[in-house]
Design an enzyme around this catalytic site. Sequence first.
Site, PDB file in Angstrom:
ATOM      1  N   ASP A  98       0.861  -1.173   0.000  1.00 12.59           N
ATOM      2  CA  ASP A  98       0.000   0.000   0.000  1.00 12.59           C
ATOM      3  C   ASP A  98       0.899   1.225   0.000  1.00 12.59           C
ATOM      4  O   ASP A  98       1.811   1.329   0.818  1.00 12.59           O
ATOM      5  CB  ASP A  98      -0.858  -0.020   1.280  1.00 12.59           C
ATOM      6  N   ASP A 200      -3.131   4.604  -2.579  1.00 10.89           N
ATOM      7  CA  ASP A 200      -4.250   5.106  -1.790  1.00 10.89           C
ATOM      8  C   ASP A 200      -4.805   6.405  -2.387  1.00 10.89           C
ATOM      9  O   ASP A 200      -4.047   7.278  -2.828  1.00 10.89           O
ATOM     10  CB  ASP A 200      -3.713   5.373  -0.371  1.00 10.89           C
ATOM     11  N   GLU A 263      -6.501   3.284  -6.084  1.00 11.91           N
ATOM     12  CA  GLU A 263      -7.767   3.308  -5.340  1.00 11.91           C
ATOM     13  C   GLU A 263      -8.514   4.577  -5.757  1.00 11.91           C
ATOM     14  O   GLU A 263      -8.072   5.687  -5.481  1.00 11.91           O
ATOM     15  CB  GLU A 263      -7.543   3.337  -3.827  1.00 11.91           C
ATOM     16  N   HIS A 324     -11.255  -3.042   3.279  1.00 11.75           N
ATOM     17  CA  HIS A 324     -11.262  -2.643   4.690  1.00 11.75           C
ATOM     18  C   HIS A 324     -12.063  -1.364   4.966  1.00 11.75           C
ATOM     19  O   HIS A 324     -12.133  -0.923   6.102  1.00 11.75           O
ATOM     20  CB  HIS A 324      -9.811  -2.458   5.155  1.00 11.75           C
ATOM     21  N   ASP A 325     -12.625  -0.756   3.925  1.00 13.93           N
ATOM     22  CA  ASP A 325     -13.425   0.456   4.110  1.00 13.93           C
ATOM     23  C   ASP A 325     -14.918   0.216   3.926  1.00 13.93           C
ATOM     24  O   ASP A 325     -15.718   1.134   4.102  1.00 13.93           O
ATOM     25  CB  ASP A 325     -13.000   1.531   3.087  1.00 13.93           C
TER      26      ASP A 325
HETATM   27  C1  GLC Z   1      -8.176   5.096   1.706  1.00 18.08           C
HETATM   28  C2  GLC Z   1      -8.014   3.920   2.627  1.00 18.08           C
HETATM   29  C3  GLC Z   1      -8.726   4.221   3.907  1.00 18.08           C
HETATM   30  C4  GLC Z   1      -8.088   5.436   4.525  1.00 18.08           C
HETATM   31  C5  GLC Z   1      -8.092   6.613   3.566  1.00 18.08           C
HETATM   32  C6  GLC Z   1      -7.185   7.696   4.000  1.00 18.08           C
HETATM   33  O1  GLC Z   1      -9.499   5.283   1.326  1.00 18.08           O
HETATM   34  O2  GLC Z   1      -8.473   2.765   2.011  1.00 18.08           O
HETATM   35  O3  GLC Z   1      -8.684   3.142   4.796  1.00 18.08           O
HETATM   36  O4  GLC Z   1      -8.759   5.783   5.697  1.00 18.08           O
HETATM   37  O5  GLC Z   1      -7.646   6.240   2.283  1.00 18.08           O
HETATM   38  O6  GLC Z   1      -5.846   7.306   3.843  1.00 18.08           O
END
Ligand code: GLC
Length: 532
Positions: A98, A200, A263, A324-325
């Site tokens: 990540d 991310d 992402e 995980h979100d």
């Molecule tokens: C992304 C991650 C999430 C995090 C956010 C801020 O969306 O997947 O878990 O809180 O970025 O870094």
Amino acid sequence: MKNLWWQTGIIYQIYPRSYQDSNGDGIGDLQGIIQRLDYLKWLGINIIWISPIYPSPMADFGYDISDYTGIHPLFGTMEDFDKLLQQIHQRGMKLVLDLVPNHTSDQHPWFIESRSSKDNPKRDWYIWKDAKPDGSPPNNWLSVFGGSGWEWDEKTGQYYYHGFLKEQPDLNWRNPKVQQAMLDVMRFWLDKGVDGFRVDVMWHMIKDDQFRDNPPNPDYQQHMSTYDQLLPVYSTDQPEVHDIVKKMRRLLDEYNERMMIGEIYLPIHKLVTYYGIETKEAHMPFNFMLLSTPWQAATIAAAVDEYEGLLPKDGWPNWVLGNHDQPRITSRVGIQQARVAAMLLLTLRGTPTIYYGDEIGALDVPIPFDEVQDPQGLNMPDKNLSRDPARTPMQWSGEPNGGFSTSKPWLRLHRAWERQNVTLQKEDPYSMLHLHRRLIQLRQKEPALMHGNYAPVFSDHQVLAFRRYAEGDKSFLIVLNLSHRPCYFKTDNIKISGTIVVATLPELEGTAVEDSINLGGDEGVIVELAYK
Ligand code: GLC
């Protein structure tokens, strides 16, 4: 064209805090992951993506990084990391890390310097702005985690911007020094042999250079996150972000077969622009369609076709059912329908990503309010937005704490872990785990499923059917009943003739089908067609 590892493989996301604890502190770690590599190999996984493992004050559980080239002591040491990478490669698997380039932790030395004075050389590494004449923030931009996106800094008398927590200040990606520093971070891990990155919040990386106010969202409803009150048209998805992604890609291309996932939560027609012109940006912008599309056969069929239709030439597709979100798929569609969802994920054209635990049908775990840890849940307590329920410890066995840890886990386990765990499901050929394994094995052995073509066949209020085929190779018909009621599938669109090779109801496997298929509610089958 040669098919590359990230096109033929299956990605498995590990949330490291919750996978396997090896040192008894209640938090998962790298040695724990090493202990479970043989399980992943058995399952047929060949690409592992691990959520952040770097030093971090853990305000956002690792997505607030204070050192991009270190390992958090909670997870282990750099030696542990090197061993993990070596063990993954030894098993013929790949490792994706990540990368969180949009923001750092407020404890990162870059930010500590930046906030120390207005004339510090790192001041411009972050986004600092004067207050409006009345003292209010420079514009109306909101934080994803609630409240204003601007935080007042008393000492230097300016606001800084944070798209997420105030402990996660956004970097100023218009500054070439920031770009260079982050490319150096990527190089550090690539030189170690890491196979790729999941980047991310890629679409957040550059903001409007005029800092214009975001407009109100006309579709906002009370239950939604406060962030959704505005449309983030000036704070995200700016045209210049593509130059940055291109630079990252150029760096990756200096190495042999490395890969970048982005992402990106955007409507599909915008998402596909992140493949870049001549596919020179992200190898795979994450396709989150299945997370938000209503679970109805015709709606999903239309979504799949829309995606297939919009993909650029040479743009490789991918599919995601959970992360995980997000709420877990099993909780969203139910335990029976989750088997159909697994069959969909593992038969569509494009790289599938499996979220840890989904292979045993793990459910969202109700976390009592006084145990909530996720800042998104804590900051908007009346909206039920905590992401903790989908981040609970892996249920490995009937041993204490589900075999996850010898001491109290950082988040509680699901109450039914004693009867819903990997060990029991391994013994049960009818389990979700074995269904996953059969689906994975079939996909990995059949070129038609692994990288063949996709053709829509049929959809209505119950059934979704499509065909996967490779020139001169086998052809498969996938028929999924997305409803709870039995159905009788017959169509003039295709000749139905063949053998069921994998079914959500294993009793059907090996059965011949001719002209029609009779399915129970929440059932799906993969038919190897008798013709090419
Ligand atoms: C992304 C991650 C999430 C995090 C956010 C801020 O969306 O997947 O878990 O809180 O970025 O870094």
